[in-house]
Design an enzyme around this catalytic site. Structure first.
Site, PDB file in Angstrom:
ATOM      1  N   PRO A  27      42.141  57.308  -4.527  1.00  0.00           N
ATOM      2  CA  PRO A  27      41.396  56.062  -4.307  1.00  0.00           C
ATOM      3  C   PRO A  27      41.055  55.919  -2.831  1.00  0.00           C
ATOM      4  O   PRO A  27      41.928  56.021  -1.968  1.00  0.00           O
ATOM      5  CB  PRO A  27      42.386  54.974  -4.763  1.00  0.00           C
ATOM      6  CG  PRO A  27      43.739  55.605  -4.606  1.00  0.00           C
ATOM      7  CD  PRO A  27      43.548  57.064  -4.871  1.00  0.00           C
ATOM      8  N   MET A  28      39.775  55.678  -2.526  1.00  0.00           N
ATOM      9  CA  MET A  28      39.331  55.570  -1.139  1.00  0.00           C
ATOM     10  C   MET A  28      38.371  54.396  -1.012  1.00  0.00           C
ATOM     11  O   MET A  28      37.335  54.362  -1.691  1.00  0.00           O
ATOM     12  CB  MET A  28      38.663  56.873  -0.686  1.00  0.00           C
ATOM     13  CG  MET A  28      39.617  58.053  -0.599  1.00  0.00           C
ATOM     14  SD  MET A  28      38.795  59.624  -0.159  1.00  0.00           S
ATOM     15  CE  MET A  28      38.040  60.068  -1.730  1.00  0.00           C
ATOM     16  N   CYS A  67      48.624  51.957   1.648  1.00  0.00           N
ATOM     17  CA  CYS A  67      47.540  51.723   2.611  1.00  0.00           C
ATOM     18  C   CYS A  67      48.089  51.162   3.917  1.00  0.00           C
ATOM     19  O   CYS A  67      48.767  50.132   3.927  1.00  0.00           O
ATOM     20  CB  CYS A  67      46.517  50.759   2.028  1.00  0.00           C
ATOM     21  SG  CYS A  67      45.140  50.406   3.156  1.00  0.00           S
ATOM     22  N   LYS A  93      51.465  54.373  -5.850  1.00  0.00           N
ATOM     23  CA  LYS A  93      51.060  55.320  -4.802  1.00  0.00           C
ATOM     24  C   LYS A  93      51.659  54.846  -3.491  1.00  0.00           C
ATOM     25  O   LYS A  93      51.464  53.687  -3.091  1.00  0.00           O
ATOM     26  CB  LYS A  93      49.549  55.407  -4.681  1.00  0.00           C
ATOM     27  CG  LYS A  93      49.069  56.497  -3.709  1.00  0.00           C
ATOM     28  CD  LYS A  93      47.548  56.650  -3.735  1.00  0.00           C
ATOM     29  CE  LYS A  93      47.102  57.874  -2.929  1.00  0.00           C
ATOM     30  NZ  LYS A  93      47.394  57.769  -1.487  1.00  0.00           N
ATOM     31  N   HIS A 148      51.961  60.277  -0.859  1.00  0.00           N
ATOM     32  CA  HIS A 148      51.246  60.761   0.327  1.00  0.00           C
ATOM     33  C   HIS A 148      52.308  61.244   1.305  1.00  0.00           C
ATOM     34  O   HIS A 148      53.123  60.456   1.794  1.00  0.00           O
ATOM     35  CB  HIS A 148      50.415  59.633   0.942  1.00  0.00           C
ATOM     36  CG  HIS A 148      49.542  60.087   2.068  1.00  0.00           C
ATOM     37  ND1 HIS A 148      48.316  59.520   2.331  1.00  0.00           N
ATOM     38  CD2 HIS A 148      49.698  61.052   3.012  1.00  0.00           C
ATOM     39  CE1 HIS A 148      47.767  60.122   3.376  1.00  0.00           C
ATOM     40  NE2 HIS A 148      48.597  61.044   3.807  1.00  0.00           N
ATOM     41  N   GLY A 192      46.522  65.987   3.096  1.00  0.00           N
ATOM     42  CA  GLY A 192      46.269  67.244   3.778  1.00  0.00           C
ATOM     43  C   GLY A 192      45.878  68.402   2.881  1.00  0.00           C
ATOM     44  O   GLY A 192      45.895  69.555   3.325  1.00  0.00           O
ATOM     45  N   GLY A 214      41.752  63.833  -1.543  1.00  0.00           N
ATOM     46  CA  GLY A 214      40.955  62.705  -1.083  1.00  0.00           C
ATOM     47  C   GLY A 214      39.618  63.123  -0.539  1.00  0.00           C
ATOM     48  O   GLY A 214      38.683  63.443  -1.278  1.00  0.00           O
TER      49      GLY A 214
END
Length: 436
Positions: A72-73, A157, A197, A230, A272, A293
């Site tokens: 999700p971005m 986030c 996440k 992440h 990454g 991503g």
């Protein structure tokens, strides 16, 4: 007395998408709503034309597992991008942009703009953010009729607007009991699986044991069985989200240690990972799933175009860029300007297409011609007719080429030599959670 985390979790294996909670909070009745399965809406002319069955005939069990997912971005993985992405890959799991629970609640009369999507986009995960249990509950209920395949809570986030003033996102990792309660509320208001996440830590709360405390607490006190990790910590000292993707070092060893210490849970690795070769390397070391991503956005043709064959073992589709554009045109011209004030604009609709031509001959010329055409073209078709001659037929009509090799990628191999000591749970910790 101390027990290993593996034994402290459920003794009998529960699939990652099972809903059975362990010691879930008893939630107030105001946060629980009976879930009724209703027929999916027809949202616009495009969806009406392409609607083949109710979204609720679909579910996570009908799709291949999330071995590959697109992260999700914000301002990137919108409806336009997801429509294009699904024309390139049939099996990758797609995530929405993060939607604040408050946005969903306050836009109750205008939900299609935020939540509607074509049924072709399945499997698709809705990511929500927030720290208000009532709003999380209501937002989940409002999203039910749209037929998402999973609900994910953003605990990763690092944006100052989110983790700072908003007090959610990655800052929620500092309060795992609240996250467990939030996940219980979300699960109580939906019939689909739920997931979290997160990062591997926040500021100086970055030890492996602290990460495990978070995972153990959330999974023990809620139905959460899937965590997207992440593999960087977040720094909340005012650096930008972009720097938070670069400055904190990647610690893949934390991810792989979680696989060892929590064998009853499912973990997806993120951070990454920029190519199909690297996706396969992560899987070769045992990753349950891999989330990519920006590489899946900026170089979508090469990355997404190889997912189905390289990751899911499907036969090549033979799809070409020209075919993708022709199908996308039907969608684009059905939605351009539909929300008023020129939104979405042609520029919005073309933005996700740049990754189709990353590194291709003619890409720069096409971008410049498109930029000029935005000023006078009124339809997507007219813009393509005016600009696409900048791209050679050899680019437009060739199917995706293999973008992976048999070369050994050792990006993750060294992680096995750096694994932290196994996580152990103190007996008093177990008792505290038992009575939480």
């Amino acid at each position: 007395m101390m027990k290993s985390a593996g034994h402290a979790l459920l003794s009998s294996f529960k699939p990652p998408y099972c809903f059975a909670p362990k010691n879930c909070h008893r939630l107030p009745s105001s946060l629980i709503c009976g879930i009724s399965i209703t027929k999916s809406r027809n949202y616009n002319a495009y969806n009406q034309k392409h609607q083949s069955r109710s979204n609720f005939e679909m579910g996570a069990d009908q799709y291949l597992p999330p071995w590959f997912s697109v992260a999700p971005m914000m301002e990137w993985t919108d409806n336009h991008y997801r429509t294009m992405a699904r024309l390139v890959t049939k099996h990758a799991w797609l995530y929405t942009e993060m939607l604040a629970a408050e946005t969903i609640v306050y836009q109750e009369k205008n939900l299609d703009r935020f939540l509607a999507f074509s049924p072709d986009q399945h499997p698709i995960v809705l990511q929500i953010g927030g720290n208000n249990l009532e709003n999380l509950a209501k937002a989940t209920r409002l999203a039910n009729s749209y037929g998402y395949d999973e609900i994910n809570l953003n605990c990763g986030c690092p944006s100052p607007k989110v983790a700072g003033h908003g007090c959610f996102g990655v800052s929620l990792m500092l309060d795992p009991k609240f996250v467990a309660e939030a996940m219980s509320v979300i699960a109580a208001n939906t019939d689909v699986p739920v997931s979290v996440k997160c990062r591997i830590g926040v500021d100086d709360h970055d030890s492996y044991n602290q990460l495990c405390d978070f995972i153990y607490t959330v999974s023990s006190l809620s139905p959460t069985r899937h965590f997207i990790i992440h593999s960087r910590k977040a720094l909340l000292n005012g650096i930008s989200p972009a720097d938070n993707r670069k400055i904190p070092p990647l610690k893949y060893e934390y991810y792989y240690a979680l696989l060892r210490d929590f064998p009853d849970l499912r973990f997806t690795i993120n951070g990454g990972i920029n190519s199909i070769d690297e996706v396969r390397a992560a899987q070769n070391e045992g990753a349950h799933g891999v989330m990519v991503g920006r590489a899946a956005y900026n170089n979508s043709w090469s990355v997404l175009g190889n997912v189905d064959t390289a990751i899911y073992g499907a036969s090549p589709s033979g799809v070409t860029r020209r075919q993708v554009l022709e199908k996308y045109q039907v969608y684009a011209d059905s939605v351009v300007g539909m929300y008023g004030n020129g939104k979405p604009s042609l520029r919005d609709l073309v933005k996700p297409l740049y990754g189709l031509f990353w590194g291709a001959h003619g890409n720069g010329v096409w971008k410049r011609k498109a930029d000029a055409a935005f000023h006078h073209c009124k339809t997507f078709k007219s813009l393509m007719d005016e600009t696409l001659n900048a791209m050679p037929d050899s680019v437009l009509d060739s199917p995706v080429a293999d973008a992976y090799t048999t070369t050994c990628i050792d990006k993750f191999a060294n992680s096995m030599n750096l694994l932290p000591l196994p996580y152990t749970i103190k007996e008093e910790q177990e008792e505290e959670l038992l009575y939480a």
